[in-house]
Design a protein around this motif. Sequence first.
Motif, PDB file in Angstrom:
ATOM      1  N   GLN A 132       0.831  -1.201   0.000  1.00  0.00           N
ATOM      2  CA  GLN A 132       0.000   0.000   0.000  1.00  0.00           C
ATOM      3  C   GLN A 132       0.866   1.251   0.000  1.00  0.00           C
ATOM      4  O   GLN A 132       0.648   2.171  -0.786  1.00  0.00           O
ATOM      5  N   HIS A 136       0.581   1.384  -4.152  1.00  0.00           N
ATOM      6  CA  HIS A 136      -0.776   1.856  -4.405  1.00  0.00           C
ATOM      7  C   HIS A 136      -0.972   3.336  -4.073  1.00  0.00           C
ATOM      8  O   HIS A 136      -1.612   4.069  -4.834  1.00  0.00           O
ATOM      9  N   ARG A 140      -1.988   6.184  -6.864  1.00  0.00           N
ATOM     10  CA  ARG A 140      -3.204   6.980  -6.683  1.00  0.00           C
ATOM     11  C   ARG A 140      -2.882   8.471  -6.708  1.00  0.00           C
ATOM     12  O   ARG A 140      -3.602   9.266  -7.321  1.00  0.00           O
ATOM     13  N   THR A 157      -4.390   5.521 -14.335  1.00  0.00           N
ATOM     14  CA  THR A 157      -3.786   4.549 -13.422  1.00  0.00           C
ATOM     15  C   THR A 157      -2.628   3.819 -14.089  1.00  0.00           C
ATOM     16  O   THR A 157      -1.569   3.619 -13.488  1.00  0.00           O
TER      17      THR A 157
END
Length: 199
Positions: A132, A136, A140, A157
């Motif tokens: 994360q 990620h 983001r 993305t």
Amino acid sequence: MSSPRVDGRSLRFQHRRPELLAAAAEYVLDHGVTDLSLRPVAQALGVTHATLLRHFSSKEELIMAVGEKIRADLAVRLTSDGELHGARSMADLFKEMWNRLCEPREQRQFLVLFELVTHYGRKRDPETDLAQSLVHDWVRLLADRLITEGWPPEDATALATLLLAQVRGLQLDLLVSGDRTRADRAIEFAARLLDRPTA
């Protein structure tokens, strides 16, 4: 009956986790994670080992918190730094971020990143805090900016993933080779992809 002895150093950080985390992050950025041990960290921060454990229950928790702080700090700079926030386009922002991240003080975070991947990468669990924080959240962050410039969410993305891979790969290249001129040319080339959101 005497009252229990109070450790003044522990009290100093009792309600100051953010300051303790900031100091711990500087320690990790300077010393890395490969041979990290909580006792030397506590000593360097001027707190007891027990105090450090009250805030971070393990070495892994401390490392994950530091990784998140590094990401969060850059996110704050993206929104509060006048030059970065005022970038006319994602291409300009991408190049300015690269220039900032090439400063010696900033390069420390990439050394820690590569250590983390080496140390924890074999687990390959996409749901871990490591995935994360290191993947990620960054994707983001970049994708959100691309979407504001008109890129469709799926393309944003994918492109954010590509940009993140390029920056990290070129940082590794630069740390090993020291060839800033070649790395800068590669970043300039990659930035051209960002000028054509309808391509």
